[in-house]
Motif scaffolding. Structure first.
Motif, PDB file in Angstrom:
ATOM      1  N   LEU A  30     -22.448  41.521 -15.740  1.00  0.00           N
ATOM      2  CA  LEU A  30     -21.016  41.295 -15.593  1.00  0.00           C
ATOM      3  C   LEU A  30     -20.379  42.521 -14.950  1.00  0.00           C
ATOM      4  O   LEU A  30     -21.004  43.582 -14.856  1.00  0.00           O
ATOM      5  N   ARG A  31     -19.153  42.385 -14.554  1.00  0.00           N
ATOM      6  CA  ARG A  31     -18.430  43.525 -14.010  1.00  0.00           C
ATOM      7  C   ARG A  31     -18.324  44.618 -15.070  1.00  0.00           C
ATOM      8  O   ARG A  31     -17.958  44.365 -16.217  1.00  0.00           O
ATOM      9  N   GLY A  32     -18.710  45.834 -14.700  1.00  0.00           N
ATOM     10  CA  GLY A  32     -18.711  46.950 -15.633  1.00  0.00           C
ATOM     11  C   GLY A  32     -20.056  47.193 -16.287  1.00  0.00           C
ATOM     12  O   GLY A  32     -20.217  48.178 -17.015  1.00  0.00           O
ATOM     13  N   ARG A  33     -21.058  46.323 -16.019  1.00  0.00           N
ATOM     14  CA  ARG A  33     -22.366  46.475 -16.657  1.00  0.00           C
ATOM     15  C   ARG A  33     -23.517  46.573 -15.656  1.00  0.00           C
ATOM     16  O   ARG A  33     -24.666  46.444 -16.048  1.00  0.00           O
ATOM     17  N   TYR A  34     -23.199  46.797 -14.400  1.00  0.00           N
ATOM     18  CA  TYR A  34     -24.267  46.894 -13.398  1.00  0.00           C
ATOM     19  C   TYR A  34     -24.100  48.111 -12.483  1.00  0.00           C
ATOM     20  O   TYR A  34     -24.970  48.388 -11.646  1.00  0.00           O
ATOM     21  N   GLU A  35     -23.007  48.865 -12.661  1.00  0.00           N
ATOM     22  CA  GLU A  35     -22.647  49.893 -11.683  1.00  0.00           C
ATOM     23  C   GLU A  35     -23.673  51.012 -11.558  1.00  0.00           C
ATOM     24  O   GLU A  35     -23.723  51.691 -10.523  1.00  0.00           O
ATOM     25  N   LEU A  36     -24.515  51.211 -12.579  1.00  0.00           N
ATOM     26  CA  LEU A  36     -25.561  52.225 -12.458  1.00  0.00           C
ATOM     27  C   LEU A  36     -26.519  51.926 -11.304  1.00  0.00           C
ATOM     28  O   LEU A  36     -27.165  52.839 -10.772  1.00  0.00           O
ATOM     29  N   LEU A  37     -26.609  50.666 -10.931  1.00  0.00           N
ATOM     30  CA  LEU A  37     -27.524  50.293  -9.853  1.00  0.00           C
ATOM     31  C   LEU A  37     -27.116  50.909  -8.515  1.00  0.00           C
ATOM     32  O   LEU A  37     -27.941  50.975  -7.596  1.00  0.00           O
ATOM     33  N   TRP A  38     -25.873  51.346  -8.393  1.00  0.00           N
ATOM     34  CA  TRP A  38     -25.485  52.031  -7.157  1.00  0.00           C
ATOM     35  C   TRP A  38     -26.256  53.335  -6.995  1.00  0.00           C
ATOM     36  O   TRP A  38     -26.409  53.829  -5.865  1.00  0.00           O
ATOM     37  N   LEU A  39     -26.733  53.908  -8.101  1.00  0.00           N
ATOM     38  CA  LEU A  39     -27.606  55.083  -7.998  1.00  0.00           C
ATOM     39  C   LEU A  39     -28.896  54.727  -7.268  1.00  0.00           C
ATOM     40  O   LEU A  39     -29.478  55.562  -6.571  1.00  0.00           O
ATOM     41  N   GLY A  40     -29.367  53.498  -7.464  1.00  0.00           N
ATOM     42  CA  GLY A  40     -30.551  53.046  -6.735  1.00  0.00           C
ATOM     43  C   GLY A  40     -30.296  52.998  -5.238  1.00  0.00           C
ATOM     44  O   GLY A  40     -31.179  53.339  -4.440  1.00  0.00           O
ATOM     45  N   LEU A  41     -29.082  52.610  -4.840  1.00  0.00           N
ATOM     46  CA  LEU A  41     -28.741  52.611  -3.418  1.00  0.00           C
ATOM     47  C   LEU A  41     -28.733  54.037  -2.873  1.00  0.00           C
ATOM     48  O   LEU A  41     -29.203  54.290  -1.752  1.00  0.00           O
ATOM     49  N   ALA A  42     -28.212  54.974  -3.674  1.00  0.00           N
ATOM     50  CA  ALA A  42     -28.233  56.384  -3.252  1.00  0.00           C
ATOM     51  C   ALA A  42     -29.668  56.879  -3.093  1.00  0.00           C
ATOM     52  O   ALA A  42     -29.991  57.603  -2.144  1.00  0.00           O
ATOM     53  N   ASP A  76      -8.121  27.374  -8.655  1.00  0.00           N
ATOM     54  CA  ASP A  76      -8.505  27.378 -10.062  1.00  0.00           C
ATOM     55  C   ASP A  76      -8.670  28.827 -10.525  1.00  0.00           C
ATOM     56  O   ASP A  76      -9.572  29.548 -10.062  1.00  0.00           O
ATOM     57  N   ASP A  77      -7.799  29.274 -11.440  1.00  0.00           N
ATOM     58  CA  ASP A  77      -7.860  30.657 -11.916  1.00  0.00           C
ATOM     59  C   ASP A  77      -9.155  30.941 -12.657  1.00  0.00           C
ATOM     60  O   ASP A  77      -9.709  32.038 -12.559  1.00  0.00           O
ATOM     61  N   HIS A  78      -9.648  29.952 -13.425  1.00  0.00           N
ATOM     62  CA  HIS A  78     -10.897  30.152 -14.167  1.00  0.00           C
ATOM     63  C   HIS A  78     -12.064  30.360 -13.203  1.00  0.00           C
ATOM     64  O   HIS A  78     -12.910  31.240 -13.414  1.00  0.00           O
ATOM     65  N   ALA A  79     -12.125  29.575 -12.149  1.00  0.00           N
ATOM     66  CA  ALA A  79     -13.193  29.733 -11.164  1.00  0.00           C
ATOM     67  C   ALA A  79     -13.109  31.087 -10.478  1.00  0.00           C
ATOM     68  O   ALA A  79     -14.135  31.738 -10.231  1.00  0.00           O
ATOM     69  N   MET A  80     -11.901  31.550 -10.185  1.00  0.00           N
ATOM     70  CA  MET A  80     -11.737  32.856  -9.550  1.00  0.00           C
ATOM     71  C   MET A  80     -12.186  33.973 -10.480  1.00  0.00           C
ATOM     72  O   MET A  80     -12.856  34.925 -10.050  1.00  0.00           O
ATOM     73  N   ARG A  81     -11.827  33.882 -11.762  1.00  0.00           N
ATOM     74  CA  ARG A  81     -12.263  34.911 -12.728  1.00  0.00           C
ATOM     75  C   ARG A  81     -13.778  34.904 -12.868  1.00  0.00           C
ATOM     76  O   ARG A  81     -14.411  35.964 -12.941  1.00  0.00           O
ATOM     77  N   LEU A  82     -14.370  33.710 -12.903  1.00  0.00           N
ATOM     78  CA  LEU A  82     -15.829  33.616 -13.001  1.00  0.00           C
ATOM     79  C   LEU A  82     -16.491  34.245 -11.782  1.00  0.00           C
ATOM     80  O   LEU A  82     -17.517  34.941 -11.901  1.00  0.00           O
ATOM     81  N   LEU A  83     -15.910  34.029 -10.618  1.00  0.00           N
ATOM     82  CA  LEU A  83     -16.463  34.612  -9.395  1.00  0.00           C
ATOM     83  C   LEU A  83     -16.377  36.132  -9.429  1.00  0.00           C
ATOM     84  O   LEU A  83     -17.363  36.825  -9.125  1.00  0.00           O
ATOM     85  N   VAL A  84     -15.238  36.660  -9.820  1.00  0.00           N
ATOM     86  CA  VAL A  84     -15.021  38.109  -9.764  1.00  0.00           C
ATOM     87  C   VAL A  84     -15.752  38.827 -10.885  1.00  0.00           C
ATOM     88  O   VAL A  84     -16.330  39.902 -10.675  1.00  0.00           O
ATOM     89  N   VAL A  85     -15.761  38.254 -12.077  1.00  0.00           N
ATOM     90  CA  VAL A  85     -16.324  38.932 -13.239  1.00  0.00           C
ATOM     91  C   VAL A  85     -17.828  38.762 -13.331  1.00  0.00           C
ATOM     92  O   VAL A  85     -18.547  39.670 -13.772  1.00  0.00           O
ATOM     93  N   SER A  86     -18.358  37.614 -12.880  1.00  0.00           N
ATOM     94  CA  SER A  86     -19.772  37.327 -13.080  1.00  0.00           C
ATOM     95  C   SER A  86     -20.560  37.167 -11.781  1.00  0.00           C
ATOM     96  O   SER A  86     -21.545  37.876 -11.558  1.00  0.00           O
ATOM     97  N   ARG A  87     -20.152  36.249 -10.916  1.00  0.00           N
ATOM     98  CA  ARG A  87     -20.997  35.899  -9.773  1.00  0.00           C
ATOM     99  C   ARG A  87     -21.121  37.033  -8.756  1.00  0.00           C
ATOM    100  O   ARG A  87     -22.231  37.328  -8.286  1.00  0.00           O
ATOM    101  N   ILE A  88     -20.021  37.660  -8.386  1.00  0.00           N
ATOM    102  CA  ILE A  88     -20.104  38.766  -7.426  1.00  0.00           C
ATOM    103  C   ILE A  88     -20.881  39.943  -8.001  1.00  0.00           C
ATOM    104  O   ILE A  88     -21.782  40.477  -7.324  1.00  0.00           O
ATOM    105  N   PRO A  89     -20.598  40.403  -9.245  1.00  0.00           N
ATOM    106  CA  PRO A  89     -21.431  41.475  -9.806  1.00  0.00           C
ATOM    107  C   PRO A  89     -22.904  41.110  -9.894  1.00  0.00           C
ATOM    108  O   PRO A  89     -23.773  41.955  -9.634  1.00  0.00           O
TER     109      PRO A  89
END
Length: 320
Positions: free
Chosen positions: A178-190, A37-50
């Motif tokens: 969402l993907r593109g809206r959480y990447e600043l949190l990698w600074l917390g890992l640093a 299911d392409d919709h399920a894959m997009r939901l996983l990549v764009v929302s659930r994994i981020p």
């Protein structure tokens, strides 16, 4: 340590469950079945994994921020939400939004971190000026300072019609990640990596100025590094997912009861514990009123305040 591997496996299991819990339909069958299911894959990549990555990064970094603050303040009942740091960060983000609404999110985050640093430094200054004979009074001073700072932020938000925005910033919520809206949190890992690198310095600094200087450590430099790490983590998490109260207080105390006050031993467990606790609270928030969500700030606020009260009463009984 023997507990690290079981803790890592448990968090991996929770993270895997998190990928498939939500209003949208995502399941292994839809993703890897005969007709994917392409919709399920997009939901996983764009929302659930981020979202899951954001939970892990925010939980671990906020727990480490609480551990660092407890070491440099030398009090087990402090963390960013009980010292005015979170409120100062929200005030800074609000001021940046009012004065420069078109500024980048990175620029607003830097302003928020500067305000958080100033608010934490003010808290430490008050502690030096006021004789505190009871360790439990320290977080009360921070809560009062945070109340004043929060009142100022509320007034400014009301004056400039930004009250809904302020509420969104101060309530932890992962539903908008969402993907593109959480990447600043990698600074917390640093910042977490820096905390582990400087763990021995913070441990010595927690023994007091005289002891740390006598052992050849620059006490002021260690304090400054700790304050900067805490301020950056508080600002990054506030900008990305909102405030999550009590996390940095509960997890380090539980880990301390298990392994003691050696920070180098505590950092991995605190990071894993913070990530695991946020995962559990997020899953609770998603399942209690499924398919609707309860913000994680609410769930963590209720659970964390109960554990905080237990720690206070436990310390009181120990003193008595």
């Amino acid at each position: 340590m023997k507990v690290l591997l079981p803790a890592f496996l448990a968090i991996s299991l929770l993270a895997s469950i998190s990928l498939f819990v939500g209003a949208g339909s995502v399941s292994p069958g839809l993703l890897f079945g005969g007709s994917a299911d392409d919709h399920a894959m997009r939901l996983l990549v764009v929302s659930r994994i981020p979202r899951t990555l954001a939970i892990l990064l925010a939980g671990s970094s906020l727990a480490i921020a609480g551990l660092v603050m407890q070491m440099i303040v030398r009090n087990r009942f402090v963390e960013p939400s009980t010292t005015g740091t979170t409120e100062a960060a929200s005030l800074g983000f609000l001021v940046a939004t009012i004065l420069a609404p078109g500024a980048s999110i990175m620029g607003k985050m830097l302003v928020s971190a500067a305000f958080a640093l100033a608010g934490t430094a003010l808290f430490l200054r008050i502690l030096r000026a006021v004789p505190l004979r009871d360790a439990m009074l320290v977080p009360l001073v921070g809560i009062m300072l945070g109340g004043v700072t929060g009142a100022l932020a509320t007034f400014l938000a009301y004056r400039f019609n930004l009250l809904p925005s302020l509420l969104a910033w101060t309530t932890g919520d992962f539903s908008g990640v969402l993907r593109g809206r959480y990447e600043l949190l990698w600074l917390g890992l640093a910042a977490t990596g820096l905390a582990y690198w400087a763990a021995d310095r913070f441990t010595l600094a927690g023994m007091g100025r005289d002891v740390s200087v006598g052992l050849g450590l620059s006490h002021e430099a260690s304090m400054t590094l700790g304050l900067v790490l805490v301020s950056v983590i508080a600002a990054v998490c506030l900008v990305s997912v909102g405030a999550i109260p009590f996390l940095g207080l509960v997890v380090p105390n539980i880990v301390s009861l298990a392994v003691g006050d050696n920070m180098r031993r505590s950092v991995p467990l605190v990071a894993l514990g913070g990530a695991g606790l946020v995962l559990v609270c997020d899953l609770i928030g998603r399942l209690v009123r499924y398919p609707y969500e309860i913000p994680i700030g609410v769930v963590m606020g209720v659970l964390g305040s109960l554990i905080f009260l237990h720690l206070l009463l436990r310390a009181r009984r120990r003193v008595a």
